[in-house]
Design a protein around this motif. Structure first.
Motif, short mmCIF file in Angstrom:
data_model
loop_
_atom_site.label_atom_id
_atom_site.label_comp_id
_atom_site.label_asym_id
_atom_site.label_seq_id
_atom_site.Cartn_x
_atom_site.Cartn_y
_atom_site.Cartn_z
N PRO A 1 -0.23 13.87 -10.95
CA PRO A 1 -0.46 12.82 -10.91
C PRO A 1 0.87 11.94 -10.54
N VAL A 2 0.79 10.96 -9.25
CA VAL A 2 1.88 9.87 -8.56
C VAL A 2 1.55 8.90 -8.62
N SER A 3 2.10 7.78 -8.73
CA SER A 3 1.31 7.02 -8.32
C SER A 3 2.93 6.08 -8.77
N THR A 4 2.21 4.35 -8.27
CA THR A 4 3.47 3.29 -8.50
C THR A 4 2.66 2.50 -9.14
N ASN B 1 5.68 8.49 -12.55
CA ASN B 1 5.46 7.17 -11.43
C ASN B 1 6.72 7.04 -10.32
N ALA B 2 6.55 6.83 -9.53
CA ALA B 2 7.09 6.78 -8.50
C ALA B 2 7.52 5.52 -7.72
N HIS B 3 8.67 5.98 -7.28
CA HIS B 3 9.55 4.68 -6.69
C HIS B 3 8.66 4.23 -6.14
N ALA B 4 8.11 4.35 -5.25
CA ALA B 4 6.61 4.30 -3.66
C ALA B 4 7.37 2.24 -3.39
N GLN C 1 1.14 -1.17 -0.16
CA GLN C 1 0.36 -0.07 0.27
C GLN C 1 0.97 1.07 -0.18
N PRO C 2 1.59 1.62 -1.63
CA PRO C 2 2.28 2.67 -1.35
C PRO C 2 1.37 3.86 -0.88
N PHE C 3 1.54 4.66 -0.40
CA PHE C 3 1.22 6.45 -0.48
C PHE C 3 -0.21 5.83 1.24
#
Length: 405
Positions: A322-325, A293-296, A214-216
């Motif tokens: 927008p930021v997601s992984t 596209n985050a490393h996250a 569950q990143p973020f």
């Protein structure tokens, strides 16, 4: 450091094998359907989830019996492309990233060795099978690559750095085209136990597997280890034009840095520098990036540090990109992650659609200033430039900018 701007470099073909399937279109369809490729796994009483490749690998003999699984995955990914057939082999380079070479081979060898020390007859292929450059060398032999053969082993940043090295080789004139990518396969008992002992693997108790990583999210508690491989064929722009071939996208920026601080703890300043160098190399400003596209990975501190770095790069415009992984859907593929996510970014640009962070339910209040897509993602009809981050143990950071022409 970043690269000087020079020859334009295009991505012409891609191959992808991961827990969500085989081939970019298959994986993109799975992402758009909110599918999760993770499966539950118990590591000596430590409940977690992993991302296994369950598709049949397209690998031909004689490589099956003398190579590790990570090399099998790499061969399968490159087999989805033409392998740059038709080029002068001395003008082609091979640049490949790995996290841990030969994990499956090492595990089986130790099992055999310690089961009966006196009678053990280990394979004479053990040493060449576990060399860090075994995969790159195997690919070079199979596809007749004679211009260059590089292996990058910088943990989770490995294959993103391999892509950057390939860009540098083309822009400096050493080669005209390259097979680039990464592979990793460490889902074996010994390695899983070692990761569990670090307490960085997601602990999955009474939880749907689709919510394992569950990143973020305020409830994130670690990463989900996975295996996979990805390949990109990249070519110099003027050569591509002469041959009349079309490109999928353009590699427009690369930045790298080293924290020089700690083997496992990330650094805000190091990540900021890598992203800024990638933007400079691409000739872009933060506001030009339509998706990050985050490393996250889903670790508490890792996600927090990356968001702090993103906020420093984007400044006041923190909520405009927008930021997601995709790691919550397919797991963390370690040395292969940079290449896998670069290939997925090519698919994102083609579909003009930003994927959600699959398991994001309750965003951490620390990240309230960021645009964090959840649910079914976001349609982005004007999407042109995306950035992809890869940050690894050892303090190695890499950022790529990919552009849709």
């Amino acid at each position: 450091m970043g690269l000087a701007r020079g020859a334009q470099i295009y991505i012409t073909e891609v191959g992808l094998t991961c827990a969500l399937g085989r081939g970019l279109n298959v994986v993109m369809d799975a992402l758009q359907a909110n599918e999760c490729g993770l499966s539950l796994h118990d590591v000596h009483g430590y409940p977690t989830a992993v991302g296994r490749v369950n598709t049949v690998l397209n690998v031909e003999e004689p490589f099956l019996s003398t190579r590790d699984r990570s090399t099998h995955l790499a061969l399968d990914a490159v087999a989805q492309t033409s392998g740059l057939r038709g080029y002068d082999p001395h003008r082609i380079g091979l640049f490949w990233g790995v996290g841990l070479a030969g994990a499956h081979w090492i595990e089986s060898t130790y099992e055999q060795y310690f089961s009966d020390l006196a009678a053990s007859r280990l394979s004479p292929w053990t040493v060449p099978a576990i060399m860090p450059n075994a995969t790159a060398s195997t690919l070079a032999m199979k596809y007749g690559v004679r211009g260059a053969c590089w292996t990058t082993a910088n943990a989770c940043a490995s294959s993103a750095l391999a892509i950057g090295q390939a860009m540098q080789a083309i822009q400096s004139g050493h080669v005209d085209a390259a097979i680039v990518g990464g592979s990793d396969a460490m889902l074996v008992p010994g390695m899983l136990h070692a990761w569990a002992r670090m307490r960085v693997l997601a602990r999955v108790v009474d939880k749907d597997v689709s919510l394992a990583c569950q990143p973020f999210d305020q409830n994130r508690n670690g990463l989900c280890l996975a295996e996979g491989a990805a390949c990109l064929l990249i070519e110099k722009g003027d050569v591509l034009q002469r041959q009349g071939r079309k490109a999928l996208a353009r590699l427009s920026g690369f930045g790298q840095s080293c924290d020089a601080m700690d083997l496992t703890e990330p650094s805000v300043s190091g990540q900021v520098h890598a992203m800024q160098q990638a933007l400079k190399h691409a000739g872009l400003q933060p506001g030009d990036i339509g998706y990050l596209n985050a490393h996250a990975t889903g670790t508490r501190n890792g996600d927090r540090v990356e968001m702090m770095a993103v906020n420093k790069v984007w400044g006041q415009a923190t909520n405009q990109c927008p930021v997601s992984t995709v790691k919550s859907a397919l797991g963390h593929t370690m040395g292969a992650a940079g290449a896998i996510e670069a290939v997925i970014c090519v698919g994102i640009l083609a579909r003009k659609w930003v994927p959600p962070t699959l398991a994001l339910v309750t965003p951490d209040s620390e990240f309230e200033d960021r645009w964090l897509p959840a649910g079914h993602g976001v349609d982005m009809p004007e999407l042109t430039h995306v950035m992809s981050n890869s940050f690894g143990f050892g303090g190695t950071n890499a950022s790529l900018v990919i552009t849709k022409e």
